[in-house]
Write a protein that holds these residues in place. Sequence first.
Motif, PDB file in Angstrom:
ATOM      1  N   THR A  33       1.451  -1.542   0.261  1.00  0.00           N
ATOM      2  CA  THR A  33       0.042   0.309  -0.229  1.00  0.00           C
ATOM      3  C   THR A  33       0.737   0.944   0.317  1.00  0.00           C
ATOM      4  O   THR A  33       2.472   1.467   0.883  1.00  0.00           O
ATOM      5  N   GLN A  35       0.669   5.097   0.960  1.00  0.00           N
ATOM      6  CA  GLN A  35       0.046   5.954   2.275  1.00  0.00           C
ATOM      7  C   GLN A  35       0.501   7.119   1.405  1.00  0.00           C
ATOM      8  O   GLN A  35       1.991   7.993   2.034  1.00  0.00           O
ATOM      9  N   GLU A  66      -7.469  -0.828   2.884  1.00  0.00           N
ATOM     10  CA  GLU A  66      -6.249  -0.191   2.399  1.00  0.00           C
ATOM     11  C   GLU A  66      -5.448  -0.876   1.008  1.00  0.00           C
ATOM     12  O   GLU A  66      -4.400  -0.425   0.470  1.00  0.00           O
ATOM     13  N   GLU A 113      -9.310   3.172   2.550  1.00  0.00           N
ATOM     14  CA  GLU A 113      -8.391   4.475   3.248  1.00  0.00           C
ATOM     15  C   GLU A 113      -8.933   4.817   2.502  1.00  0.00           C
ATOM     16  O   GLU A 113      -7.822   5.216   1.692  1.00  0.00           O
ATOM     17  N   HIS A 116      -4.632   5.986   0.357  1.00  0.00           N
ATOM     18  CA  HIS A 116      -3.890   4.825   0.608  1.00  0.00           C
ATOM     19  C   HIS A 116      -4.186   4.548  -1.660  1.00  0.00           C
ATOM     20  O   HIS A 116      -5.613   4.511  -1.835  1.00  0.00           O
TER      21      HIS A 116
END
Length: 145
Positions: A33, A35, A66, A113, A116
Amino acid sequence: MRRFGEAIVRGQTYRKRPGAYAILERDGQILLTHQQAPVPEYQLPGGGIDPGEGALQALHREAFEETGWSIANPRRLGAYRRFVWMPEYEFWAEKICSIFVARPILQHSAPREMGHTAVWVTPEEALDLLANQGDRHFLARWLGH
């Protein structure tokens, strides 16, 4: 338990923050993922274990949030500690990171999320991209390096 990352700051109070994270491999690729905030970085999918939640329940929830993928057959590889400032929560944490390996089985959606992005990379790219030294250690060990 092995420690990675920043040195412990003497006199600083740390809040324990257990979490579950996974190496997700499929067809020779690793699912990471990315971020965006507070600092853009690549991570193993996973996150904090909420009150009343077990590590496996948290792992399934966090991986889905995620990456948008459901996972199967999680197997625990080990754990490590990190002492870090968590700007999104505004506290210092002793992160106790349990690392699993699991298989992504079905993509349900884009990551839920905010901030992400799910990214498929080769194992070698994952070792280069992962921001966290502890995550890199467990991935390298799992790969047999």
